[in-house]
Design an enzyme around this catalytic site. Structure first.
Site, PDB file in Angstrom:
ATOM      1  N   LYS A  72       0.796  -1.237   0.000  1.00 23.24           N
ATOM      2  CA  LYS A  72       0.000   0.000   0.000  1.00 23.24           C
ATOM      3  C   LYS A  72       0.830   1.290   0.000  1.00 23.24           C
ATOM      4  CE  LYS A  72      -4.281  -1.593   2.080  1.00 23.24           C
ATOM      5  NZ  LYS A  72      -5.376  -1.230   2.971  1.00 23.24           N
ATOM      6  N   ASP A 108      -9.884   3.353   1.598  1.00 24.86           N
ATOM      7  CA  ASP A 108      -9.987   2.778   2.949  1.00 24.86           C
ATOM      8  C   ASP A 108     -10.663   3.759   3.911  1.00 24.86           C
ATOM      9  OD1 ASP A 108      -8.817   0.279   2.507  1.00 24.86           O
ATOM     10  OD2 ASP A 108      -6.789   1.055   2.782  1.00 24.86           O
TER      11      ASP A 108
END
Ligand code: ATR
Length: 281
Positions: A72, A108
């Site tokens: 990420k 997210d």
């Protein structure tokens, strides 16, 4: 699934990736909307991330990627453009391939927000966040965006202090005292991944008025305690679903069929009903 030569390809990269549930609900969404597309798991070793992404740029029918642990943060320097949220959070979980360019997004934070707002509005709420790792950053960003009052606790306090310079949060001095004064508790640590993990605090101190959110998918000891005490609670499933739904929207421009996506997880053996209010969506 009816794959054709014209099918567009999407996927999730991680290392490992075999535990990912994204292929289950993303393919369910494609199928339901009749989109000519497939979503596949892609296990990529960190050493090969750069060459993998370079190669994908040349794949004309590749449209979108979800990115999971441990990539990420590393994808940021390999992308051609970063959204404002990616810059602030320092991590991306969604890539869109656009004419040979890689656009990086983060969903997210929005997944967390949409899921948490099923339980309560967050504005002006006092939120105790446990953990200052990668997962915490997106959640702190989300809580700052909606004007929550955030109290950050971390096992190693120096990391919490470091994050408090980037986000508008207070570092917790006394965990039990802060718990008493909090409306919402969010666990972003890995504690509870295993049933035998020692608790972060004495969970019997929770009160029925507390709202408890754990971003781990399974029913952790924290969530079990919250359930017993009568708190509103939520596991990591709704966040997983909503972050995926937001990625779907970025890639396809279509409204994601949330109920279908949730049902596909249930059919796969991952019931989401332990998050009470999510059933109403
Ligand atoms: P992620 O990307 O999932 O957030 P991470 O960046 O490795 O993963 O962060 C893990 C978080 O879980 C950290 O906040 C870590 O605390 P430390 O910074 O003190 O290591 C927390 N964590 C892991 N094991 C823990 C434990 N046994 N007790 C309390 N916190 C723990």
């Amino acid at each position: 699934m009816n794959l054709k030569g014209s099918s567009q390809i999407y996927g999730v990269i991680g290392y490992p990736v075999h535990h990912s549930l994204s292929p289950v609900f993303q393919n369910a969404a494609f199928e339901y909307l009749g989109l000519d597309a497939v979503y596949i798991p892609l296990e990529v070793h960190p050493d090969n991330l750069e060459s993998f992404l370079k190669g994908l740029k040349g794949l004309e029918n590749f449209v979108g990627l979800n990115v999971t642990v441990p990539h990420k943060e590393k994808v940021l320097k390999l992308a051609d453009s970063l959204s404002e949220e990616v810059e602030k959070i320092g991590a991306a979980n969604t890539l869109k391939f656009n004419k040979g360019r890689i656009e990086a997004y983060n969903t997210d934070w929005l997944g967390f927000l949409r899921a948490a707002e099923l339980l309560s509005s967050l504005e002006d709420k006092r939120v105790l966040v446990l953990g200052a790792g990668g997962a915490s950053r997106a959640i702190l960003y989300a809580l700052n965006r909606v004007g929550a009052q955030v109290f950050l606790w971390n096992r190693s306090k120096d990391k919490a202090v470091k994050l408090s310079r980037e986000f508008d949060v207070s570092v917790v001095e006394d965990l039990e005292e802060t718990l008493r004064d909090s409306d919402i508790v969010v666990n972003t640590t890995s504690v509870g991944l295993k049933e035998e993990d020692p608790p972060i605090f004495d969970y019997s101190l929770l009160k029925p008025e507390h709202i408890v959110i754990d971003i781990i998918y399974r029913e952790t000891p924290l969530i079990k305690a919250a359930k017993e005490i009568g708190c509103l609670y939520q596991t990591g499933f709704p966040m997983l679903l909503y972050q995926g739904a937001e990625s779907f929207k970025i890639w396809t421009g279509c409204e994601p069929p949330l109920k279908v996506m949730e049902l596909s997880l249930k059919e796969y053996g991952y019931p989401t009903e332990n998050s009470r209010t999510h059933q109403q969506t």
